[in-house]
Design a protein around this motif. Structure first.
Motif, short mmCIF file in Angstrom:
data_model
loop_
_atom_site.label_atom_id
_atom_site.label_comp_id
_atom_site.label_asym_id
_atom_site.label_seq_id
_atom_site.Cartn_x
_atom_site.Cartn_y
_atom_site.Cartn_z
N ALA A 1 49.02 49.90 38.09
CA ALA A 1 48.51 48.64 38.66
C ALA A 1 47.00 48.67 38.75
O ALA A 1 46.31 47.65 38.51
N ALA A 2 46.41 49.84 39.11
CA ALA A 2 44.95 49.93 39.22
C ALA A 2 44.29 49.77 37.86
O ALA A 2 43.27 49.07 37.73
N LYS B 1 45.44 48.14 35.25
CA LYS B 1 45.57 46.74 34.82
C LYS B 1 44.63 45.84 35.60
O LYS B 1 44.00 44.92 35.03
N ARG B 2 44.48 46.09 36.91
CA ARG B 2 43.62 45.24 37.74
C ARG B 2 42.16 45.38 37.32
O ARG B 2 41.42 44.37 37.22
N GLU C 1 41.63 43.55 34.03
CA GLU C 1 41.62 42.09 34.18
C GLU C 1 40.29 41.59 34.75
O GLU C 1 39.82 40.50 34.40
N ARG C 2 39.64 42.38 35.65
CA ARG C 2 38.39 41.94 36.25
C ARG C 2 37.19 42.19 35.34
O ARG C 2 36.28 41.36 35.27
#
Length: 528
Positions: free
Chosen positions: A476-477, A479-480, A483-484
């Motif tokens: 999740a980290a 991917k986050r 995305e940013r």
């Protein structure tokens, strides 16, 4: 005509004179009314005899009414023929011709008719009948004496042992296994409760070890433990028995069906054992009977003088031992053979456990040999496909990683290989996630591998390296952060105009033209 014996005839006549009715005579003497009436008519007819004295023309004597015995009604026996009387058959003059007719299978009636027609035979048919019967009488059957070289042949069979106490406390007769060497007559004997395939094969092994070698041939009956399908030309042997003989280099020679004389040596040995060693004896255990058989063989059977060869059995056995084939270094591994069908998962079920059978195709039949500690799977041609260690519990699946259609371990290795293609930092991140999360970590690895669909490999590699250094690695980290900080790769917009694409107005014109076309059927109906 029903002729009554003298005492019953006298009783019938006496009852008739007393006024007893025919039905009462039937009830008392068992003589039918018809026979009673016949004897009553004969008694009333003067000069006619009613019994065996009819030849002398006298009437039967009156029934005995006092203490004097009645006159004898039994005729005197015929005197013997004089010694000088000739016993030559009337057919003797035609012996050669009659013998030739008997040889081609003609019966006595046909021979008699031809004798009368063609040879002027003037005697009765019974003469021919008796003469032909003497010619057809079978001579005693002859049997050949089979002799074999030392170590060439052994004969084997089952008999019946002496009554022995079984595990239920009852006396029963076990099976008596006997193997006899043809040349010397030396025998091996063993009483056993079981007579299955394994017991039959193991008894052969014990006999070979007792003899110190193997014969070249074993002659046996067509029992199921040895021969599955009797055949004069190619008998089918039991697979376990055939494998055992092949291990020791021995060839089986089954007898013809219903021909026990071919193995008369072992038949005689069984009879000798039953009539001499075991007759009238009882044993408290099967071990006690086998111990007695071994002692009797050593003390009495082996030192005896062979009845036909006039030599000591033990002496001939010592000669024969040098001609026996040597025993192999290892004993035979006995097995149980079954046929199984491969299921949809490529497995076969044996004794409650499942074993991989690949490369055998699903729904195909394979041969399974069950050893003491191993399971062997063969194809129909006898080629070994797989070998597995025998499972110690029911319900177990004995298979390797490559035997599964989907293997979690193999899938994880494939995903890690995809991460290696992205970069070393990404691959290291995948390994750390799997080591920390275990089996659920495969999902995180799968997510990392699929990020290449939206983000460049260099950006994924940089983010994984930074998060591992910071100690906050997770899918999740990653991917986050992507995305940013990273713009997803731009997708190619759809093109409305191109030389290969026609203008929409052309399609509209075509449909309008088609809608104006009219069709008329044979009945005159018009439709679009």
């Amino acid at each position: 005509m029903n002729v009554l014996k003298s005492h019953k005839r006298i009783s019938v006549l006496a009852l008739l004179e007393s006024g007893v009715g025919q039905r009462e005579i039937e009830r008392r003497l068992g003589v039918s009314p018809k026979t009673t009436r016949r004897y009553q008519r004969l008694a009333n007819s003067p000069g006619v005899a009613t019994g065996s004295g009819a030849a002398d023309g006298q009437t039967p004597p009156p029934p005995a009414t006092g203490s004097e015995p009645p006159a004898s009604q039994t005729p005197a026996p015929r005197p013997p023929a004089p010694a000088s009387a000739s016993t030559t058959s009337a057919c003797e003059a035609h012996r050669s011709w009659i013998e030739s007719q008997v040889l081609i299978g003609r019966n006595a009636v046909a021979i008699y008719q031809d004798l009368v027609e063609s040879h002027g035979f003037a005697h009765r048919y019974n003469s021919v009948k008796r003469f032909v019967a003497r010619l057809k009488s079978r001579a005693p059957e002859r049997f050949d004496v089979l002799e074999f070289a030392p170590g060439e042949e052994a004969q084997v069979d089952y008999g019946e042992g002496a009554p022995t106490l079984d595990h239920r406390g009852r006396y029963r007769k076990p099976a008596l296994f006997v193997m006899t060497l043809k040349y010397s007559g030396k025998s091996f004997r063993k009483a056993m409760w079981k007579t299955d395939q394994e017991s039959w094969s193991r008894a052969h092994e014990e006999a070979f070890r007792a003899f110190g070698g193997c014969p070249r041939y074993v002659v046996l009956d067509n029992l199921k433990q040895g021969v599955i399908k009797p055949d004069l030309y190619e008998p089918e042997l039991n697979p376990v028995y055939a494998a055992m003989l092949a291990h020791y280099g021995v060839v089986a020679d089954p007898c013809r069906v219903a021909d026990p004389d071919r193995k008369g040596t072992v038949e005689s040995a069984i009879g000798h054992t039953q009539g001499t060693a075991l007759k009238g004896r009882r044993f408290e255990s099967i071990e006690a009977q086998n111990a007695w058989l071994a002692h009797w063989e050593e003390r009495w059977a082996a030192p005896r003088i062979h009845g036909r060869k006039k030599r000591q059995v033990l002496e001939m056995f010592r000669e024969e031992q040098a001609s026996l084939k040597p025993l192999p270094a290892e004993g035979f591994r006995c097995f149980r053979q079954v046929v199984r069908t491969v299921d949809d998962g490529g497995l076969v079920q044996v004794e409650g456990s499942y074993y991989a059978a690949l490369p055998a195709p699903p729904h195909g039949e394979v041969i399974v040999r069950v050893y003491e500690r191993e399971v062997e799977i063969l194809d129909r041609a006898g080629e070994v496909l797989r070998r597995h260690a025998k499972s110690l519990r029911k319900g177990a699946f004995v298979m390797e990683g490559d035997d599964r259609t989907f293997n979690p371990s193999r899938e994880t290795a494939r995903l890690l290989a995809r991460l290696e293609a992205i970069g070393p930092a990404t691959a290291q991140a995948g390994r750390e996630l799997f080591a920390r999360l275990g089996r659920p970590g495969s999902r995180a690895i799968y997510g990392l591998a699929n990020l290449v669909r939206k983000y460049p490999c260099a950006d994924i590699e940089a983010v994984c390296a930074r998060l591992m250094q910071a100690g906050s690695l997770s899918y999740a980290a990653v991917k986050r952060v992507l995305e940013r900080q990273v713009r997803p790769a731009e997708t190619v917009p759809l093109t409305q105009a191109h030389p290969a694409i026609r203008d929409l107005t052309e399609y509209q014109t075509l449909w309008e033209a088609l809608s104006q076309v009219h069709h008329e059927d044979p009945d005159g109906n018009v439709y679009h």
